[in-house]
Scaffold this active site. Structure first.
Site, PDB file in Angstrom:
ATOM      1  N   LYS A 166      36.085  33.929  37.952  1.00 55.56           N
ATOM      2  CA  LYS A 166      35.890  35.006  36.986  1.00 55.56           C
ATOM      3  C   LYS A 166      34.841  35.968  37.526  1.00 55.56           C
ATOM      4  O   LYS A 166      34.032  35.521  38.346  1.00 55.56           O
ATOM      5  CB  LYS A 166      35.467  34.477  35.618  1.00 55.56           C
ATOM      6  CG  LYS A 166      34.364  33.426  35.577  1.00 55.56           C
ATOM      7  CD  LYS A 166      33.042  33.722  36.219  1.00 55.56           C
ATOM      8  CE  LYS A 166      32.224  34.879  35.765  1.00 55.56           C
ATOM      9  NZ  LYS A 166      30.962  35.062  36.582  1.00 55.56           N
ATOM     10  N   TYR A 218      31.059  35.430  29.601  1.00 51.95           N
ATOM     11  CA  TYR A 218      31.107  34.101  28.964  1.00 51.95           C
ATOM     12  C   TYR A 218      31.071  34.226  27.443  1.00 51.95           C
ATOM     13  O   TYR A 218      31.746  33.477  26.739  1.00 51.95           O
ATOM     14  CB  TYR A 218      29.945  33.223  29.437  1.00 51.95           C
ATOM     15  CG  TYR A 218      30.154  32.702  30.835  1.00 51.95           C
ATOM     16  CD1 TYR A 218      30.792  31.489  31.046  1.00 51.95           C
ATOM     17  CD2 TYR A 218      29.746  33.427  31.939  1.00 51.95           C
ATOM     18  CE1 TYR A 218      31.016  31.014  32.327  1.00 51.95           C
ATOM     19  CE2 TYR A 218      29.963  32.962  33.219  1.00 51.95           C
ATOM     20  CZ  TYR A 218      30.594  31.753  33.411  1.00 51.95           C
ATOM     21  OH  TYR A 218      30.831  31.291  34.665  1.00 51.95           O
TER      22      TYR A 218
HETATM   23  P1  NAD Z   1      27.661  34.394  46.603  1.00 50.59           P
HETATM   24  O1  NAD Z   1      27.159  35.747  46.976  1.00 50.59           O
HETATM   25  O2  NAD Z   1      26.715  33.272  46.621  1.00 50.59           O
HETATM   26  O3  NAD Z   1      28.894  34.000  47.549  1.00 50.59           O
HETATM   27  C1  NAD Z   1      29.878  34.935  47.898  1.00 50.59           C
HETATM   28  C2  NAD Z   1      30.449  34.584  49.275  1.00 50.59           C
HETATM   29  O4  NAD Z   1      31.343  35.621  49.661  1.00 50.59           O
HETATM   30  C3  NAD Z   1      29.372  34.500  50.342  1.00 50.59           C
HETATM   31  O5  NAD Z   1      29.592  33.359  51.134  1.00 50.59           O
HETATM   32  C4  NAD Z   1      29.586  35.761  51.158  1.00 50.59           C
HETATM   33  O6  NAD Z   1      29.245  35.594  52.517  1.00 50.59           O
HETATM   34  C5  NAD Z   1      31.078  35.969  51.010  1.00 50.59           C
HETATM   35  N1  NAD Z   1      31.517  37.348  51.264  1.00 50.59           N
HETATM   36  C6  NAD Z   1      32.639  37.649  51.896  1.00 50.59           C
HETATM   37  N2  NAD Z   1      32.766  38.980  51.984  1.00 50.59           N
HETATM   38  C7  NAD Z   1      31.695  39.518  51.414  1.00 50.59           C
HETATM   39  C8  NAD Z   1      31.264  40.866  51.200  1.00 50.59           C
HETATM   40  N3  NAD Z   1      31.997  41.921  51.587  1.00 50.59           N
HETATM   41  N4  NAD Z   1      30.103  41.052  50.571  1.00 50.59           N
HETATM   42  C9  NAD Z   1      29.362  40.000  50.130  1.00 50.59           C
HETATM   43  N5  NAD Z   1      29.732  38.716  50.310  1.00 50.59           N
HETATM   44  C10 NAD Z   1      30.882  38.481  50.945  1.00 50.59           C
HETATM   45  O7  NAD Z   1      28.350  34.540  45.189  1.00 50.59           O
HETATM   46  P2  NAD Z   1      28.721  33.372  44.175  1.00 50.59           P
HETATM   47  O8  NAD Z   1      27.649  33.254  43.179  1.00 50.59           O
HETATM   48  O9  NAD Z   1      29.171  32.187  44.893  1.00 50.59           O
HETATM   49  O10 NAD Z   1      29.951  34.079  43.399  1.00 50.59           O
HETATM   50  C11 NAD Z   1      31.263  34.131  43.956  1.00 50.59           C
HETATM   51  C12 NAD Z   1      32.276  34.342  42.832  1.00 50.59           C
HETATM   52  O11 NAD Z   1      32.189  33.237  41.939  1.00 50.59           O
HETATM   53  C13 NAD Z   1      32.033  35.572  41.976  1.00 50.59           C
HETATM   54  O12 NAD Z   1      33.256  36.117  41.579  1.00 50.59           O
HETATM   55  C14 NAD Z   1      31.301  35.047  40.749  1.00 50.59           C
HETATM   56  O13 NAD Z   1      31.505  35.825  39.596  1.00 50.59           O
HETATM   57  C15 NAD Z   1      31.913  33.681  40.613  1.00 50.59           C
HETATM   58  N6  NAD Z   1      30.991  32.715  39.988  1.00 50.59           N
HETATM   59  C16 NAD Z   1      31.476  31.923  38.997  1.00 50.59           C
HETATM   60  C17 NAD Z   1      30.665  30.978  38.402  1.00 50.59           C
HETATM   61  C18 NAD Z   1      31.207  30.046  37.365  1.00 50.59           C
HETATM   62  O14 NAD Z   1      30.443  29.372  36.711  1.00 50.59           O
HETATM   63  N7  NAD Z   1      32.514  29.965  37.211  1.00 50.59           N
HETATM   64  C19 NAD Z   1      29.344  30.868  38.803  1.00 50.59           C
HETATM   65  C20 NAD Z   1      28.877  31.680  39.823  1.00 50.59           C
HETATM   66  C21 NAD Z   1      29.722  32.598  40.414  1.00 50.59           C
END
Ligand code: NAD
Length: 463
Positions: free
Chosen positions: A208, A293
């Protein structure tokens, strides 16, 4: 005799298992413990103790020889169906809280996942969650950082040939072990990677918010339909036991008709360079990331869709984190049954993630409601002169494992997911109306939807 004593103690698990295979064979070969070994082997084969246990002894801590205890409890019941748990013998009174014995599927029967994006969510939550999953396994990784991916692959037993760069993403098509691609990338990349993943013949679990626009969400749904692949949005809260229980209480009108709901999801972000603060990547600020949420959970609790939203948006002037995306979004929603919801989400205050549902005769609250762990329920209602405030404690389940296992089950049994792409699209429609309202400073109407749970698939039987 010292070796025999060691062996007996080892069999009863009272000392470290420092017995080599060679030692074991030596003992068994000498015939000293023939009866014991025979018995042990028999019990391993059948899972039950044999009846003619020879009397064996071990050395107690005071040096005396004492008879080893024999089996007293009845054997466990072992059902043939792999999804039915082994039933261990009862020992607690019916008045105690029930426990669950997990029934994980053998590894070769589980659904294989490719995790795309190795950031916070993947490393901190999703990959560890496979350890608690019963139907899902990680079989492939996609990352832009080969060094990080090599380490993660070693940690979770993913084969080197199943690690892909973003350039090689489409090669997942040829990996037969991968049935699901789980998209865990910045929001702006969800649409592209979903569409390409479906074209590669894989089912898609997408984080999401589903995407950054209604058009993108629709394109994702269309691509998955065209490829005849399933699409699910990872709304973990809809699979979480406490939230499920509140939904049940709302639907059953446990405290009468629900009239009003308030919900808050706040956290303090730090890094203005992070993609979450860049509009082109995140789509927005607090609203699509955490405010979602409040929106999604209220829709889930009621099973209804809002007919009107009215919003207010604010960002602290000069704060580099909020040059492009909002810090605060506060909004109200009206529902067809007359329920009124008041929500707020903030990116610049200390964490708080809670909601309270007000009925005619009582209220139900989760605080925290949206955290990964430690979700806590509280209810309150009057009984004569007593205001009864209760804090029911449900057995905690790993939300990510539960969510992935639901999707795996949908694939194994060819069912529609409970939170399909249509559910994510509806949230996106409402978020766009919220932004419009905040911009125009007036309420925005949404089409009335008369049926309940219109955008969801069949509800999973258990969380
Ligand atoms: P994050 O920034 O920690 O991880 C994102 C990953 O994408 C990184 O490994 C990064 O290197 C990679 N990436 C690839 N291309 C990229 C670009 N162009 N720019 C930036 N990063 C790039 O983020 P996260 O917190 O892991 O979130 C990822 C997804 O998961 C998001 O859509 C977020 O909304 C979702 N999320 C959901 C929950 C949940 O509880 N369901 C919790 C956190 C995040």
């Amino acid at each position: 005799m010292k070796q025999l004593d060691q062996f007996i103690e080892w069999m009863h698990g009272s000392v470290p298992k420092e017995v080599s295979r060679q030692q074991f064979l030596q003992w068994a070969g000498r015939g000293i413990t023939a009866g014991v070994v025979g018995n042990f082997a028999a019990s391993c084969r059948t899972g039950q103790p044999t009846t003619n246990s020879p009397s064996i002894t071990y050395t107690a801590s005071d040096g005396t020889r004492v008879p080893s205890s024999s089996w007293q409890t009845p054997p466990a019941k072992v059902p043939d169906n792999p999804e039915q748990p082994i039933q261990l013998e009862e020992w607690k009174a019916k008045t105690e809280k029930e426990t669950d014995t997990p029934a994980p599927l053998p590894n070769d029967q589980r659904v294989g996942y490719a995790i795309v994006g190795l950031g916070h969510l993947s490393l901190d939550e999703l990959l560890p969650a496979f350890g608690e999953s019963k139907k899902s396994k990680v079989v492939a990784l996609v990352s832009g950082s080969p060094e990080k991916m090599r380490k993660v692959a070693q940690q979770y037993g993913v084969k080197p040939e199943s690690c892909y760069s973003y350039q090689d993403y489409d090669k997942l098509k040829d990996n037969k072990e991968v049935q699901v691609i789980y998209i865990v990338l910045p929001n702006s990349m969800h649409a592209e990677y979903t569409i390409r993943g479906a074209q590669a013949g894989k089912h898609i679990l997408c984080e999401k918010p589903m995407a950054n626009s209604v058009q993108e969400c629709q394109a994702m749904i269309d691509a998955c339909k065209k490829a005849d692949r399933k699409l699910m949005v990872a709304y973990r809260i809809q699979y979480e036991p406490n939230n499920r229980m509140i939904r049940q209480m709302v639907q059953d009108q446990k405290y009468g008709t629900v009239k009003f709901i308030e919900a808050v999801n706040n956290q303090n972000s730090a890094n203005p360079q992070h993609w979450r603060h860049i509009k082109a990547l995140a789509g927005g600020g607090a609203l699509p990331d955490i405010g979602l949420y409040c929106l999604n959970t209220i829709r889930y609790l009621l099973g209804e869709e809002p007919t009107e939203v009215f919003a207010y948006q604010y960002s602290t002037p000069g704060d580099p984190r909020f040059r492009e995306v909002e810090e605060l979004m506060s909004w109200q929603m009206k529902f067809p049954s007359g329920v009124y919801a008041s929500c707020a989400t903030h990116y610049g205050v200390h964490e708080a993630r809670r909601y309270r549902v007000y009925g005619e005769r009582g209220w139900m609250e989760l605080s925290p409601a949206f955290s990964y762990k430690g979700i806590q329920m509280q209810t309150s209602h009057a009984e004569g002169k007593i205001e009864r405030v209760e804090q029911p404690k449900l057995t905690e389940k790993n939300q990510f494992a539960t969510e992935m296992d639901h999707f795996s089950e949908c694939i194994m049994q060819n069912k529609q997911p409970f939170t399909p792409g249509e559910e994510g699209l509806q949230d996106q429609r409402i978020m766009e109306a919220i932004y419009q309202s905040a911009k125009e400073g007036k309420p925005v109407k949404l089409p009335e939807i008369k049926t309940k749970d219109t955008f969801r698939g069949p509800m999973p039987k258990e969380a």
